[in-house]
Design a protein around this motif. Structure first.
Motif, short mmCIF file in Angstrom:
data_model
loop_
_atom_site.label_atom_id
_atom_site.label_comp_id
_atom_site.label_asym_id
_atom_site.label_seq_id
_atom_site.Cartn_x
_atom_site.Cartn_y
_atom_site.Cartn_z
N LEU A 99 9.72 14.18 -4.46
CA LEU A 99 10.59 14.95 -5.35
C LEU A 99 11.38 14.04 -6.27
O LEU A 99 11.63 14.35 -7.42
N CYS A 100 11.83 12.88 -5.74
CA CYS A 100 12.54 11.92 -6.59
C CYS A 100 11.64 11.50 -7.75
O CYS A 100 12.06 11.44 -8.90
N ALA A 101 10.35 11.19 -7.42
CA ALA A 101 9.43 10.77 -8.47
C ALA A 101 9.19 11.91 -9.44
O ALA A 101 9.15 11.72 -10.65
N ALA A 102 9.06 13.12 -8.88
CA ALA A 102 8.84 14.27 -9.75
C ALA A 102 10.02 14.50 -10.66
O ALA A 102 9.88 14.86 -11.81
N ALA A 133 11.82 5.10 -3.72
CA ALA A 133 11.14 4.43 -4.82
C ALA A 133 11.78 3.07 -5.14
O ALA A 133 11.08 2.10 -5.44
N ASP A 134 13.11 2.99 -5.05
CA ASP A 134 13.81 1.72 -5.24
C ASP A 134 13.74 0.96 -3.92
O ASP A 134 14.43 1.29 -2.96
N LYS A 135 12.90 -0.07 -3.86
CA LYS A 135 12.65 -0.77 -2.61
C LYS A 135 13.90 -1.45 -2.05
O LYS A 135 13.96 -1.74 -0.85
N ARG A 136 14.91 -1.69 -2.86
CA ARG A 136 16.15 -2.27 -2.35
C ARG A 136 16.81 -1.32 -1.35
O ARG A 136 17.51 -1.77 -0.43
N LEU A 137 16.56 -0.01 -1.52
CA LEU A 137 17.18 0.97 -0.64
C LEU A 137 16.42 1.16 0.67
O LEU A 137 16.86 1.90 1.54
N THR A 138 15.27 0.50 0.82
CA THR A 138 14.52 0.57 2.07
C THR A 138 14.89 -0.58 3.01
O THR A 138 14.35 -0.64 4.12
N GLU A 139 15.78 -1.46 2.59
CA GLU A 139 16.22 -2.56 3.45
C GLU A 139 16.89 -1.97 4.69
O GLU A 139 17.68 -1.03 4.59
#
Length: 306
Positions: free
Chosen positions: A14-17, A192-198
Motif C-alpha cells: 500500500l505504501c508503494a501504491a 520500502a525505506d531500508k533504513r527503517l528495517t534496521e
C-alpha cells in the motif's frame, strides 16, 4: 511477535501504491486563471452493487461527493477557495476480513469548469478521505487489520507523512490559531525505506504544519527484541497525544503559552497486561525539542529525514 507476513507485505504494498498513485498536476498561475464562470454545474454518479457468486456475497459501493473549501493557511494571503471531488470505491466480501478500496481526490479553483484538468489529483488504495481543519487531507489506508493514514497538503496535493495512530491536531498559540499536526509511523519489516528495517528502529514521529514537515524524529531502542515488540502490529498498541502544562503568569502584554509535549504510549495487547511505556518529547520554538526528550532507558530519539 510481529503481524503476519502477508499483513506486512500488504502494508508495504500500500505504501508503494500510495507513492505510485499520487498524481500531481501543475498549478495554473493565478495571473493566467480565467475569470470564474457565472454558472458551473456537474454531476457524478454513486452506485451500489450486491452480488452472490459461488456462495460469496460481495458488496461494491461507489460514492462521489463535492465540497467547496477555503484552505486554512495562517499567514498566507494568496489562498483561493477550492472545489474538491472525492470518489470512493469499496468492495467487501461478507464475512471476510478486510476490503478493497480506492479513493481519488481532485481539486479545482472555485468557479473553474470541472471538465478542465484539476489543479491536482491524488489516488490511493484507501477506504476514505476527509479534510481536517480545512488544512490537510487525511486518507484512511487501513483496508485490513492494521489501521494507518496518509496525510497530504490540501492546497497543492503533496504528500506530507504517514501515521499508524490517528493524526493529532493542535495550535501552538493561544492567541492566534496556528495549526500543527503530528503522527507516528510504525514501519513494517519490509518497509520500502531500508533504513527503517534496521532491527533497532521503533518508529518515526512527525511534526508538521499544513504546508510542510517541520521535523521528523527517529526513535530507536538498544534492545532489538524490545524494538520489535514496540513495532508489533499484533502484540502492541500505540497512542499519540498532546499534553499541555499550566499557563504561566502573564508578563507584560505578551500572551503566555503553556508547555506542550507529545506523548507516545506503548502498551501490550490483550490478553497480556498493558505495562504501558511512555516517550515524551517537548515542543519548543515550533519544533521538536529532542534534547529534552524523556524516553525509556533503552530508547533514543534523533532528527531524521527521508
Amino acid at each position: 511477535m510481529r503481524a503476519a507476513s502477508a499483513d506486512r507485505c500488504r502494508a508495504a504494498g500500500l505504501c508503494a501504491a500510495g507513492a505510485l498513485g499520487f498524481l500531481l498536476f501543475d498549478s495554473i498561475a493565478s495571473a493566467q486563471t480565467p475569470a470564474p464562470s457565472p454558472t458551473v454545474t456537474t454531476q457524478s454518479a454513486s452506485n451500489f452493487s450486491y452480488e452472490t457468486k459461488d456462495g460469496q456475497q460481495t458488496v461494491t459501493i461507489t460514492n462521489v461527493t463535492f465540497q467547496a473549501i477555503d484552505p486554512y493557511l495562517p499567514g498566507r494571503k494568496d489562498t483561493k477557495r477550492l472545489v474538491l471531488r472525492t470518489a470512493t470505491r469499496t468492495t467487501e466480501v461478507i464475512d471476510e476480513i478486510g476490503i478493497q478500496g480506492s479513493v481519488t481526490v481532485e481539486a479545482w479553483p472555485l468557479g473553474t469548469d470541472l471538465s478542465q484538468k484539476p489543479r491536482y489529483g491524488v489516488t490511493l488504495e484507501a477506504a476514505g478521505a476527509k479534510a481536517m481543519n480545512q488544512s490537510i487531507l487525511v486518507f484512511e489506508r487501513g483496508l485490513e487489520e492494521v489501521q494507518w493514514w496518509s496525510v497530504y497538503d490540501l492546497e497543492k496535493g503533496q504528500h506530507l507523512f504517514d501515521t499508524y495512530v490517528p493524526v493529532v491536531e493542535f495550535s501552538i498559540s493561544r492567541e492566534f490559531d496556528t495549526p500543527r499536526f503530528a503522527g507516528f509511523e510504525t514501519p513494517p519489516d519490509d518497509a520500502a525505506d531500508k533504513r527503517l528495517t534496521e532491527p533497532h528502529v521503533v518508529g518515526v514521529l512527525t511534526y508538521a504544519s499544513a504546508e510542510r514537515v517541520i521535523r521528523e524524529a527517529l526513535l530507536t531502542c538498544d534492545d532489538p527484541k524490545r524494538a520489535d515488540n514496540f513495532r508489533s502490529y499484533a502484540d502492541a498498541n500505540r497512542e499519540l497525544a498532546l499534553v499541555e502544562g499550566p499557563v504561566p503568569p502573564a508578563k507584560g502584554r505578551a500572551q503566555p503559552e503553556p508547555t506542550r509535549t507529545l506523548k507516545i504510549t506503548f502498551s501490550q495487547s490483550y490478553p497480556s497486561p498493558p505495562n504501558p511505556v511512555t516517550a515524551v518529547i517537548p515542543i519548543g520554538k515550533d519544533d521538536l525539542d529532542l534534547t529534552n526528550a524523556k524516553l525509556p532507558a533503552c530508547m533514543h530519539a534523533a532528527a531524521w529525514k527521508r
